[in-house]
Design an enzyme around this catalytic site. Structure first.
Site, PDB file in Angstrom:
ATOM      1  N   ARG A 155       0.817  -1.219   0.000  1.00 52.92           N
ATOM      2  CA  ARG A 155       0.000   0.000   0.000  1.00 52.92           C
ATOM      3  C   ARG A 155       0.852   1.271   0.000  1.00 52.92           C
ATOM      4  NH1 ARG A 155      -4.026  -0.692   4.807  1.00 52.92           N
ATOM      5  NH2 ARG A 155      -2.167  -1.689   5.685  1.00 52.92           N
ATOM      6  N   ASN A 171      -6.449  -2.599   1.571  1.00 56.46           N
ATOM      7  CA  ASN A 171      -6.458  -4.063   1.606  1.00 56.46           C
ATOM      8  C   ASN A 171      -7.893  -4.549   1.490  1.00 56.46           C
ATOM      9  OD1 ASN A 171      -3.715  -4.465   1.915  1.00 56.46           O
ATOM     10  ND2 ASN A 171      -3.789  -4.546   4.150  1.00 56.46           N
TER      11      ASN A 171
END
Length: 752
Positions: A26, A44
């Site tokens: 990320r 996520n």
């Protein structure tokens, strides 16, 4: 979608699947989107990572996305869809999404270079902190309770981040952004003993226990014969080899020979134990009677700190470098210890010092063991650093649980087109081993969010794994042992179509309820047909013969009509005088096992008559080989049955020494197997040959049969993602069961 079709006002929804959680993916996406001036978010989710981006350089973002991913990331698939533009101005990192899971937790990874630099930087706040980690390294699978992989779903929820760690955790520009295992001396786990106490104990010849990434390990000075013998005595491990750890890759050449692939394996993030040719400069008790030694490099920061302190003491001023034994702390062959209270209680009589810490381990994971065989890596044990990374299957399959065998146990769960093989569990011959086996199934199914529709198991009715399957109340599919060995290799290679399978193994119940182990199979789809086997040999004493190779050697002598030589040759064995009478009786146990042939030859050559650990006779026989030789006309093949009787007659001659006999056996057996396979390939028209079974852990045998098959124009497939031994059984069982379900479904649709 072509990047050229993306316009400035288009917003893209990008779903990325693979190993993309817990690896710094990320913050990587955040940095990439910021670089290209894009708006949107990354989060996520159950399928992996979801990204939405909009802006004029979205096409560049998409092109770069798979190219600069973090070191532990693996992208399996990228799906891109256009969606309505939202005219947002910023890019953010969103909260995890819910839903049905289709992602997974990645394996634990060794300390990365950046953390290592900080570990020994006096100006860094992580200086000498034994739990330093980031999104590129540290524990993952062993500390995670469930998905998504967020801190509150791991054991790290017990440690509240301090202000400095909170800032790093929340900073998308930091490599510790949402690195769930991060901590520091201010807020993280603590050791029960200091590094100086640990090093003083090792340097003083003591045995210590430390809590590693996947469980407790026992350590001592590998150059100190007394210390190693003391560890053997306390652990009741008479001959089985120990692995050793070195402080750096530069030290490997001091104790072993290693090629480029072996060095690369040693330095990989998985940090496995790698079997290397030994230079015989360590304590003789490390690997008695063997030519190879298991070598590994530091895995966790604690290991690095120990070596740093050892080199700083007067015990190791310069050469040679410190080397320490590192072996699993599993008393009496039970599973690896992970609980602090149990370790303190059960290791008290083994270790002079037990070093605990307060970061829990949820999933035990032994060190993985690999070897380079026939120019490629091969697992001996697949565990920490690799499990539970999935194996891609050739097609999507129903959710299946496969429970493996009784030794070197693993379990496999399938989900879509992936098979998740658990870490090495161990042998299921103790109540604790069975408990860990059942817990592993529960944990793996939970983190994968899978409900199996069927359980695949071995044909053997008395295995604990079979009993578990039968007691489950679920639909069952029984898979023959050697068929499962072959199917594991077929599954990992994604092979379609028929294949011959040469399975050289120790023991497995056959489809006729016999004792099989040296089999030539024809596999196609879910079906398997036995087209050949090794000549049956008596097993005097039944299962005892697998532990006492002199019994198998006696069977060879009896077979050759030289039973009168048994008693004088094995005079040290109390029952040698009556074994001939037992062999004269009809109806006794017989076997086609290749493993028992290795045992017999080791005993005939005076190498091992009684085994203190599984495979000892075969391993020590292999260790004696200096060069191989082939005895012309050393075998016969009749009706698919391969007999080595002429070879055995030569091996008991007085002019054959142990090393010469070992080389002659290996060379002739390999040549015989190649001849056997070639004849079957001509008969069946099938040129793909699977090589599997526990005997293929023997590097000489695997190399010579593989080369022989290639020279004959055949295509050999060998195990690479799972071991050739019983650690690969569960994958093969799962694949066969999945194919059977698919075939039954197709048949039902056809009838409908």
């Amino acid at each position: 979608m072509s990047a050229a079709t993306i316009c400035d006002r288009t917003r893209l929804r990008v779903r990325v699947s693979g190993a993309v959680q817990g690896v710094g993916f990320r913050p990587y996406v955040y940095g990439l989107a910021t670089r290209y001036g894009l708006a949107g978010f990354v989060a996520n989710g159950p399928e992996g990572v979801t990204i939405e981006v909009e802006g004029g350089r979205a096409s560049e973002f998409l092109a770069t996305l798979p190219l600069e991913a973090p070191p532990l990331a693996r992208i399996d698939h990228i799906c891109v869809q256009e969606t309505a533009a939202l005219a947002t101005e910023k890019f953010s990192i969103g909260a995890s999404e819910g839903g049905k899971l289709s992602t997974h937790i990645i394996a634990d990874a060794a300390t990365c270079g950046q953390c290592l630099s900080e570990l020994f930087d006096p100006e860094n706040r992580h200086y000498l902190y034994p739990f330093i980690s980031c999104s590129h390294c540290g524990p993952r699978y062993t500390i995670a309770g469930r998905l998504p992989y967020d801190r509150h779903n791991t054991v790290m929820k017990a440690f509240r981040l301090c202000a400095a760690c909170t800032a790093e955790y929340a900073d998308p520009a930091s490599r510790r952004f949402h690195a769930e295992a991060i901590a520091c001396p201010e807020c993280g786990p603590r050791l029960s003993h200091g590094i100086n106490a640990i090093v003083a104990a090792i340097a003083g010849g003591q045995v210590i226990a430390i809590k590693g990434l996947g469980g407790y390990q026992l350590l001592c000075d590998a150059r100190n014969q007394d210390a190693v013998q003391r560890l053997r005595s306390r652990k009741q491990r008479r001959q089985k080899p120990f692995a050793v750890m070195l402080g750096s890759i530069e030290c490997v050449n001091e104790i072993a020979e290693a090629n480029a692939l072996e060095l690369a394996l040693l330095e990989s993030a998985a940090r496995p134990i790698v079997l290397l040719t030994s230079r015989k400069c360590l304590a003789p008790a490390i690997a008695p009677g063997l030519s190879r030694v298991g070598v590994m490099l530091p895995v966790a920061p604690l290991h690095h700190l120990i070596f740093h302190a050892l080199r700083s003491t007067g015990a190791w001023i310069a050469e040679p470098s410190p080397v320490i034994v590192v072996t699993s702390a599993n008393p009496c062959g039970e599973p690896l210890l992970i609980d602090n209270a149990q370790a303190l209680r059960r290791l008290e009589a083994i270790a002079d010092l037990v070093v605990t810490h307060d970061r829990d381990i949820l999933t035990r994971a032994d060190d993985s063991v690999v070897a380079v065989v026939a120019g490629r890596s091969q697992f001996i044990r697949r565990a920490r650093g690799y499990a539970p990374e999935p194996i891609q299957l050739a097609q999507s399959v129903p959710p299946v649980l496969a429970v493996g065998g009784a030794l070197k146990s693993t379990v496999t769960i399938t989900r879509d087109n992936q098979a998740f093989v658990s870490q090495h569990i161990g042998d299921l011959n103790t109540p604790e081993g069975i408990r860990v086996f059942e817990g592993t199934i529960q944990h793996l199914a939970s983190i994968l969010d899978v409900e199996p529709v069927v359980i695949a198991h071995d044909l053997h009715p008395d295995m604990a794994s079979t009993r578990f399957a039968q007691a489950s109340g679920r639909a069952l599919i029984a898979v023959q042992h050697h068929h499962a060995h072959a199917a594991a290799v077929i599954a990992e290679h994604g092979h379609a179509g028929p294949a011959l399978a040469l399975v050289l193994d120790g023991h497995g119940v056959g489809s006729d309820a016999g004792n099989w182990g040296g089999e030539l199979l024809l596999c196609e789809g879910a079906m398997c047909r036995r087209i050949g086997h090794l000549a049956p040999l008596q097993m005097p004493g039944g299962d005892r013969a697998s532990r006492e190779p002199w019994r198998m050697a006696s069977a060879i002598l009896h077979w050759l009509g030289r039973g009168n030589e048994i008693a004088p040759r094995f005079a040290a064995q109390r029952q040698a005088r009556c074994i001939s009478a037992l062999l004269d009786q009809s109806g006794g146990a017989t076997t086609t096992s290749a493993g028992r042939l290795f045992d017999a030859v080791a005993a005939l050559l005076g190498i091992v008559s009684w085994q203190s650990y599984e495979g000892e006779a075969a391993i020590k026989l292999e260790a004696l080989v200096r060069r191989t030789a082939i005895l012309e006309a050393g075998w016969t093949i009749d009706g698919g049955v391969l007999s080595l009787r002429p070879l055995f007659a030569r091996l008991i001659a007085d002019d054959i020494d142990a090393a010469g006999g070992a080389g002659l056996f290996h060379g002739t057996f390999a040549a015989a197997c190649v001849d056997w396979v070639m004849r079957s390939a001509r008969t069946t028209g099938v040129n793909t040959v699977v090589l599997s079974g526990g005997c293929f852990q023997n590097a000489i045998l695997m190399d010579e049969i593989w080369r022989g098959c290639c020279a004959a124009g055949l295509t050999p497939l060998v195990p690479q993602r799972v071991p050739p031994n019983d650690g690969g059984l569960s994958l093969g069982q799962a694949w066969i069961a999945a194919l059977q379900i698919a075939e039954q479904s197709s048949a039902s649709e056809g009838r409908g």
